[in-house]
Design an enzyme around this catalytic site. Structure first.
Site, PDB file in Angstrom:
ATOM      1  CE1 TYR A 249     -32.923   4.826  24.245  1.00 34.45           C
ATOM      2  CE2 TYR A 249     -31.701   3.010  23.258  1.00 34.45           C
ATOM      3  CZ  TYR A 249     -32.112   3.720  24.378  1.00 34.45           C
ATOM      4  OH  TYR A 249     -31.718   3.326  25.630  1.00 34.45           O
TER       5      TYR A 249
ATOM      6  CD  GLU B  99     -27.357  -0.553  22.303  1.00 34.65           C
ATOM      7  OE1 GLU B  99     -26.470   0.282  22.112  1.00 34.65           O
ATOM      8  OE2 GLU B  99     -28.563  -0.283  22.294  1.00 34.65           O
TER       9      GLU B  99
ATOM     10  CG  ASP C  95     -24.446   6.831  27.245  1.00 30.94           C
ATOM     11  OD1 ASP C  95     -23.736   7.821  27.466  1.00 30.94           O
ATOM     12  OD2 ASP C  95     -25.693   6.865  27.209  1.00 30.94           O
TER      13      ASP C  95
ATOM     14  CD  GLU D 256     -30.388   0.162  26.648  1.00 27.69           C
ATOM     15  OE1 GLU D 256     -30.264   1.164  25.898  1.00 27.69           O
ATOM     16  OE2 GLU D 256     -29.420  -0.445  27.134  1.00 27.69           O
TER      17      GLU D 256
END
Ligand code: GCB
Length: 605
Positions: A470, A404, A163, A506
């Site tokens: 998240y 990840e 990303d 994160e």
């Protein structure tokens, strides 16, 4: 891979500036003789990404050629001459005066060639570099993986498996440097503490056959010095510093180590290195710096700015570090690739701790043994090169071998439920990588940042568990109370199982600067603050949480896709041009003692 240095025995010539530049979409440059000069060049700035310097290069990732002329100073004639490229993303081949010099794969680490036999004297030289940044599944990081765009959920363009925008080009300076014929090839410093005594272990590698050298450490409690006696080009010594002044985030004190090669009284070569005496360790659920628990506050970041792209941007480094200090951050992760050596230098000098990551982002395990092995070899190469480059930086406290990695089917479960596929896949891969990292550097812990639902077996291989989470954004978006509950449950159960320090490496929410809502709604500045608050509060009651890195320090450019308005990830607490969102002020209140209204003058002192 020592950083080139100018002193009385060494010199350097920075070839930054305007270079000739030509795109080669048909891969015809070599046949057309471009190694001897470009046929229709335009001017491009080096260092910088090429993507935003012209209208027609934004998404261009195929081959392009750089060329530039230079003279080698006459007084370097008796020395060895090296050409060093700080970063060429992704792959590079180099020619000097039409003769092939060498190549390199991997976009963010330096490489150098001894070009003494390639350069000519009293005449102009030509250096030509072909750079190519195609996205392919067998590169690290990978791209153009069938069926997978950003996070596997949607397709994006260019087709990265990560990303951030796949900026391409000569991102860091190209430097010509000279060293004596017998020269210091490498210096490795490892520091330890025995009571209040600093122990500085020094290993020096030389090219040449002279036998003696000297190491002098200047600074508080010094100078300390020792002779270096070489055998087969290697020498080691240990210096001890009584009552050493330790390197720490509050007092990033640096000693100055000067290594020389000597012939009697004559100094043949000299290299000077900043040394921070400090220890890093993991003890149960704590990360220890100099034997004391440290809680990491900070961010995942990117090297990213309009027009420069990923190119070295010195004012931006100064600005970002001043904002890190302003907000009360003590650390960051080089998500998702090694940052410039200038960034590492600044971290040492300002007392910022760095989790240093290789570009192993978007790794996957579904395309057969051979491809997986190709990526593993690239990861092993890159961790080797990273450690060679950054091992002497006191600011670097941990290596991260991946971000990840994706087990089969992991991202096809939008409700967050566990993937059904084989969770043992990848174990050998990460074991091999982590063992290599420990072998190359026994002094620092190793981690990887794991995906929501990432296999716990992978986390268990690490010294410190880093989790990207998240809850409240990709899962339970808009439902912060539920998100906080899920986060708390997950943290407790992870710690119960793993019994290792956990860093939330994160967490964050895309936020449109200037967009407000009450009650907080996704994309508003209020929502970002409330989400961060939930995570900070969850960590505050769990002593095994050893750090919090907000995603992200600043908004940054990504590929185009339907979840990236304007081709930007907007999870920054600063905008892309470094204006604070509400969240920046919120974090400053929580993290920066000096900014807290409840802090007494005594605390501040
Ligand atoms: C992640 C990735 C990061 C992305 C972020 C996001 O988990 O590690 O590279 O930018 O999520 O914002 O989606």
């Amino acid at each position: 891979m020592l950083y080139p240095q100018q002193n009385d025995r060494r010199n350097l010539l920075d070839l930054s500036g305007f270079w000739d530049f030509q795109l080669d979409p048909d891969d015809a440059g070599e046949r057309a003789g471009w190694v001897n000069g470009l046929t229709k060049p335009r001017q491009v700035a080096v260092p910088a990404s090429w993507n935003e310097q012209f209208q027609d290069t934004r998404d261009y990732l195929d081959a392009a050629w750089y060329a530039r002329r230079f003279y080698v100073p006459e007084n370097w004639r008796r020395q060895r001459v090296f050409l060093r490229i700080g970063s060429a993303n992704y792959a590079a081949q180099v020619w000097i005066n039409g003769r092939y010099v060498g190549d390199h794969e991997g976009g963010h680490l330096p490489f150098a060639f001894d070009v003494s036999d390639h350069v000519v004297w009293n005449e102009e030289n030509l250096v030509v570099i072909r750079v190519e940044g195609r996205l392919t599944p067998t590169r690290v990081p990978p791209g153009n993986v069938s069926g997978r765009g950003i996070g596997g959920l949607m397709s994006n363009y260019p087709r990265t498996s990560f990303d951030f925008f796949p900026y391409t080009g000569l991102h860091r300076p190209v430097i010509l440097y000279s060293v004596p014929q017998a020269y210091i090839r490498d210096v490795t410093v490892m520091t330890d503490l025995e009571g209040h005594t600093g122990v500085v272990k020094i290993a020096v590698e030389q090219a040449g056959d002279n036998l003696r050298g000297r190491a002098v450490l200047q600074g508080e409690g010094g100078p300390q010095s020792a002779d270096l006696v070489f055998a087969n080009g290697q020498a080691t010594t240990t210096l001890t510093v009584p009552n050493a002044r330790l390197w720490s985030i509050d007092d990033p004190y640096l000693y100055r180590l000067t290594v020389t090669l000597n012939d009697g009284d004559a100094v043949l070569d000299r290299y000077v290195l900043d040394v921070g005496i400090r220890t890093v360790a993991v003890d149960g659920s704590r990360i220890l710096l100099n034997g004391k628990p440290i809680f990491l506050t900070g961010f995942g970041r990117h090297e990213d700015f309009p027009i420069h792209g990923r190119g070295l941007n010195m004012p931006l480094i100064v600005k970002d570090y001043s904002l890190l200090k302003w907000i009360g951050a003590n650390s960051y992760r080089t998500s998702h690739y090694p940052y410039s050596e200038e960034q590492m230098w600044m971290a040492d000098h300002l007392g910022i701790l760095v989790i240093d990551e290789i570009p192993a982002v978007g790794l996957f395990f579904e395309d057969g043994k051979e491809n997986i092995q190709t990526r593993l070899a690239l990861c092993r190469q890159q961790i080797g090169e990273l450690i060679a480059r950054d091992k002497n930086h006191p600011g670097v406290i941990m290596w991260s071998v991946a971000n990840e990695p994706m087990p089969p089917n992991a991202l096809r479960q939008p409700d967050g439920s566990a993937p059904p596929a084989d969770r043992t896949v990848g174990i050998d891969f990460f074991r091999s990588l982590i063992e290599l990292t420990h072998h190359l550097d026994p002094t620092r812990p190793v981690t990887m940042a794991s995906l929501m639902n990432g296999p716990i077996e992978w986390m268990a291989l690490c010294d410190v568990v880093c989790i990207n989470r998240y809850w409240g954004w990709y899962v339970h978006g808009g439902q912060l109370d539920q998100a906080a509950q899920m986060l708390g449950q997950e943290l407790d159960s992870l710690y119960d199982t793993l019994r290792k320090p956990i860093i939330i490496s994160e967490f964050g929410a895309d936020t449109l600067a200037g967009h407000h809502s009450d009650p907080p709604e996704m994309w508003s500045e209020e929502y970002q603050v409330e989400m961060l608050r939930r995570y900070l509060d969850a960590a505050a009651t769990r002593p095994f949480v050893a750090g919090l890195h907000v995603w992200n320090f600043a908004d940054f450019k990504t590929a185009q896709g339907i979840i990236r308005t304007g081709g930007l990830n907007m999870k920054g607490v600063f905008t892309r041009d470094r204006r604070p969102k509400m969240a920046a002020h919120f974090l400053r209140q929580r993290w920066n003692k000096a900014a807290r209204p409840d802090t007494t003058e005594q605390d501040q002192a």
